[in-house]
Design a protein around this motif. Structure first.
Motif, PDB file in Angstrom:
ATOM      1  N   SER A  97      43.860   1.727 -38.364  1.00 24.54           N
ATOM      2  CA  SER A  97      44.326   2.472 -39.523  1.00 24.54           C
ATOM      3  C   SER A  97      45.502   1.745 -40.165  1.00 24.54           C
ATOM      4  N   GLN A  98      45.941   2.243 -41.317  1.00 20.93           N
ATOM      5  CA  GLN A  98      47.056   1.595 -42.000  1.00 20.93           C
ATOM      6  C   GLN A  98      48.327   1.620 -41.158  1.00 20.93           C
ATOM      7  N   GLU A  99      48.567   2.733 -40.477  1.00 24.47           N
ATOM      8  CA  GLU A  99      49.769   2.828 -39.659  1.00 24.47           C
ATOM      9  C   GLU A  99      49.761   1.819 -38.518  1.00 24.47           C
TER      10      GLU A  99
ATOM     11  N   HIS B 111      46.529   6.030 -46.372  1.00 21.97           N
ATOM     12  CA  HIS B 111      45.446   5.665 -45.453  1.00 21.97           C
ATOM     13  C   HIS B 111      44.430   4.790 -46.146  1.00 21.97           C
ATOM     14  N   PHE B 112      43.756   3.954 -45.360  1.00 24.67           N
ATOM     15  CA  PHE B 112      42.669   3.130 -45.891  1.00 24.67           C
ATOM     16  C   PHE B 112      41.542   4.036 -46.403  1.00 24.67           C
TER      17      PHE B 112
ATOM     18  N   GLN C 210      52.229   2.601 -47.288  1.00 26.97           N
ATOM     19  CA  GLN C 210      51.184   3.046 -48.210  1.00 26.97           C
ATOM     20  C   GLN C 210      50.245   4.004 -47.496  1.00 26.97           C
TER      21      GLN C 210
ATOM     22  N   ILE D 240      41.982  -2.842 -48.724  1.00 27.13           N
ATOM     23  CA  ILE D 240      43.293  -3.047 -49.347  1.00 27.13           C
ATOM     24  C   ILE D 240      43.152  -3.639 -50.742  1.00 27.13           C
TER      25      ILE D 240
ATOM     26  N   LEU E 222      53.806  -6.315 -44.807  1.00 28.77           N
ATOM     27  CA  LEU E 222      53.444  -5.266 -43.848  1.00 28.77           C
ATOM     28  C   LEU E 222      53.986  -5.588 -42.460  1.00 28.77           C
TER      29      LEU E 222
ATOM     30  N   ILE F 190      39.223  -4.366 -43.486  1.00 26.86           N
ATOM     31  CA  ILE F 190      40.597  -4.083 -43.892  1.00 26.86           C
ATOM     32  C   ILE F 190      40.922  -4.780 -45.213  1.00 26.86           C
TER      33      ILE F 190
END
Length: 411
Positions: free
Chosen positions: A217-219, A406-407, A404, A348, A397, A344
C-alpha cells in the motif's frame, strides 16, 4: 553356465543371463517352439520356429536379449502362435503389430506436445521457451507423456490438474492447463482429434491468486524503499531491487539484461525483441538515478556480459527467484513481488495525471492494431520526462517528504 548344465525349461532368468557362448552358434529350446539363439560373440536373441503357409518351416526373430526378457518373448510367441492357429501368417501379423506400435508411439501426448512446442518457440523469448518445456517435462510428461492423446479423458485431466492445485502451485496449474489446451487445439485443427478434453475445465479449477503480483500500500511504500536501500546482503541484488522499483520493467527483463544493451551516455536501455514478451524491441529511458546505480553495478559485474551473472555459471543470469527471495528476506513475502513494482508505477503515474498512452508504452503494453510497424521509441521524449519525475518522486517518498492517498485499482 554351459548349455549342458540346463536342467529345466522354460529357461530361468539366471540361465538366460549366464548362458555361455560356444565356438559355433546354437539355439536353446525354451518351450513351445521358442528358442534362444546364442552367437559365438555372446549376443543372444529370441526366435520362434513356425510353419509357413506352404508347409515349410522357418524362423521369426522376436528381439534381442536382454532387451526382450523371457516373459516378454513368451508373450510375443504366444500371440504369434495364436495367429498361426487362425490361419494367419505370423510374419505378416508381426509386421502389422509393429506398424500399430509405431503408429501408437507417434500418437503419444509427448510427441504432440513437442510438435506444438517446436511450432511456437520461435515466437517466444528464451526464458519463456525454457519455462514452458520445463513445466511440461516436470508435471505433464511423467503422467501423460506415453499415453495416446486421443484416449486421455477430460476426467483424467481434471484429476491431474486438481492434484497440481493441492501442491499450492495455482498459477503453474493455470499455465499448464493453457499449454495442454493449445496442444490439443493443434491436433484438432490438423484433423488428428475431434474434440479438446481440456475445454471448460477452467470453470471447475481455482484461479490465479492475487498475491502473484502483490504490491504494498502507499503507507508501506516508503519503508519498503528504505529497506531496499539498506539491503544487507549482495550489493548487486540491492541495486537490482532499486532498479526494479524505479524502471517499471519486468523482473526477467532486468535479470537477463546484458551490458551491451545499455547506453549510459544517452541514458537508454534497448531490450532486444527475443527477450520481450511481445517479441518487439523495447526502449527504456533511464533517469539519472538509474544511470548512477548502473555505474555502481558496473564496478561489480562489468567484466561479465550479464548485469546479474550467475554464481556457478557466469554465462547464465541469476535465478528467476533472486529478487523475490530478496524481498522475502526483507520481510515482504506475500506483500511485494518484483512484478508488483509495475503495478505501483502505473497507479502513481496515472494518479498524477500522466498520459495513459505514455504509461502503457513504458510498461510495453502497446496493443496490436492496424497502425503498422511498431515503433520502439514511441513517446520516448515524454517518457524520459515522466520516468525522471517518477524516480524523483520515489526519492521524496523514501525521505518521507510526501504524503498522499491510497493507491487506486491495480492493473
Amino acid at each position: 553356465m554351459k548349455r549342458t548344465e540346463i536342467k529345466r525349461r522354460p529357461l530361468a532368468d539366471t540361465v538366460l543371463a549366464t548362458l555361455e557362448p560356444d565356438t559355433k552358434e546354437y539355439r536353446e529350446h525354451d518351450g513351445n517352439s521358442l528358442y534362444l539363439r546364442v552367437r559365438p560373440d555372446g549376443n543372444k536373441s529370441w526366435q520362434l520356429r513356425y510353419k509357413k503357409p506352404d508347409g515349410k518351416w522357418s524362423w521369426l526373430g522376436l528381439g534381442s536379449y536382454p532387451e526382450v526378457g523371457g516373459a516378454l518373448a513368451r508373450q510375443k510367441a504366444a500371440e504369434l502362435r495364436a495367429d498361426s492357429a487362425q490361419g494367419s501368417n505370423p510374419l505378416a501379423t508381426k509386421r502389422a503389430r509393429k506398424a500399430a506400435e509405431m503408429e501408437a508411439a507417434s500418437n503419444t501426448f509427448e510427441r504432440l506436445a513437442r510438435e506444438w512446442y517446436a511450432s511456437k518457440r520461435k515466437n517466444w523469448s528464451s526464458g519463456t521457451a525454457v519455462r514452458t518445456i520445463g513445466a511440461l517435462e516436470l508435471h505433464v510428461f511423467p503422467v501423460f507423456g506415453n499415453r495416446i492423446y486421443q484416449e486421455i479423458l477430460p476426467m483424467e485431466w481434471m484429476e491431474f490438474l486438481r492434484s497440481m492445485e493441492l501442491k499450492g502451485i495455482i498459477e503453474q496449474t493455470s499455465r499448464v492447463r493453457g499449454m495442454c489446451r493449445e496442444i490439443y487445439d493443434l491436433a484438432r485443427v490438423t484433423g488428428r482429434a475431434t474434440h479438446n478434453p481440456l475445454e471448460g475445465l477452467h470453470k471447475f479449477l481455482q484461479t490465479k491468486p492475487v498475491e502473484n503480483y502483490a504490491h504494498v500500500s502507499q503507507e508501506e511504500l516508503p519503508p519498503l524503499l528504505r529497506a531496499i536501500r539498506a539491503y544487507p546482503s549482495a550489493p548487486d541484488i540491492r541495486i537490482g531491487l532499486h532498479l526494479l522499483s524505479m524502471l517499471a520493467c519486468r523482473p526477467s527483463e532486468l535479470r537477463e539484461a546484458r551490458w551491451s544493451e545499455l547506453d549510459l551516455e544517452k541514458a537508454l536501455w534497448t531490450i532486444p525483441s527475443e527477450r520481450m514478451k511481445r517479441r518487439r524491441e523495447h526502449l527504456v529511458p533511464l533517469p539519472r538515478q538509474a544511470v548512477q546505480l548502473l555505474r555502481d553495478l558496473h564496478y561489480l559485474t562489468g567484466n561479465y556480459q550479464l548485469l546479474f551473472p550467475g554464481r556457478s555459471d557466469t554465462t547464465k543470469p541469476r535465478s528467476n527467484t533472486v529478487f523475490l527471495m530478496a524481498l522475502r528476506r526483507l520481510g515482504y513475502e506475500g506483500r511485494q513481488t518484483g512484478h508488483g513494482f509495475r503495478h505501483i508505477a502505473s497507479t502513481i503515474l496515472n494518479e498524477h495525471g500522466f498520459d495513459e498512452n505514455h504509461i502503457e508504452a513504458q510498461l510495453s503494453h502497446v496493443k496490436d492494431g492496424v497502425a503498422g510497424v511498431y515503433n520502439k521509441a514511441i513517446y520516448i521524449k515524454p517518457r524520459i520526462t515522466m520516468m525522471q519525475w517518477y524516480a524523483d518522486h520515489l526519492d521524496e517518498l523514501e525521505r518521507g517528504n510526501i504524503v498522499q492517498g491510497h493507491f487506486g485499482k491495480a492493473i
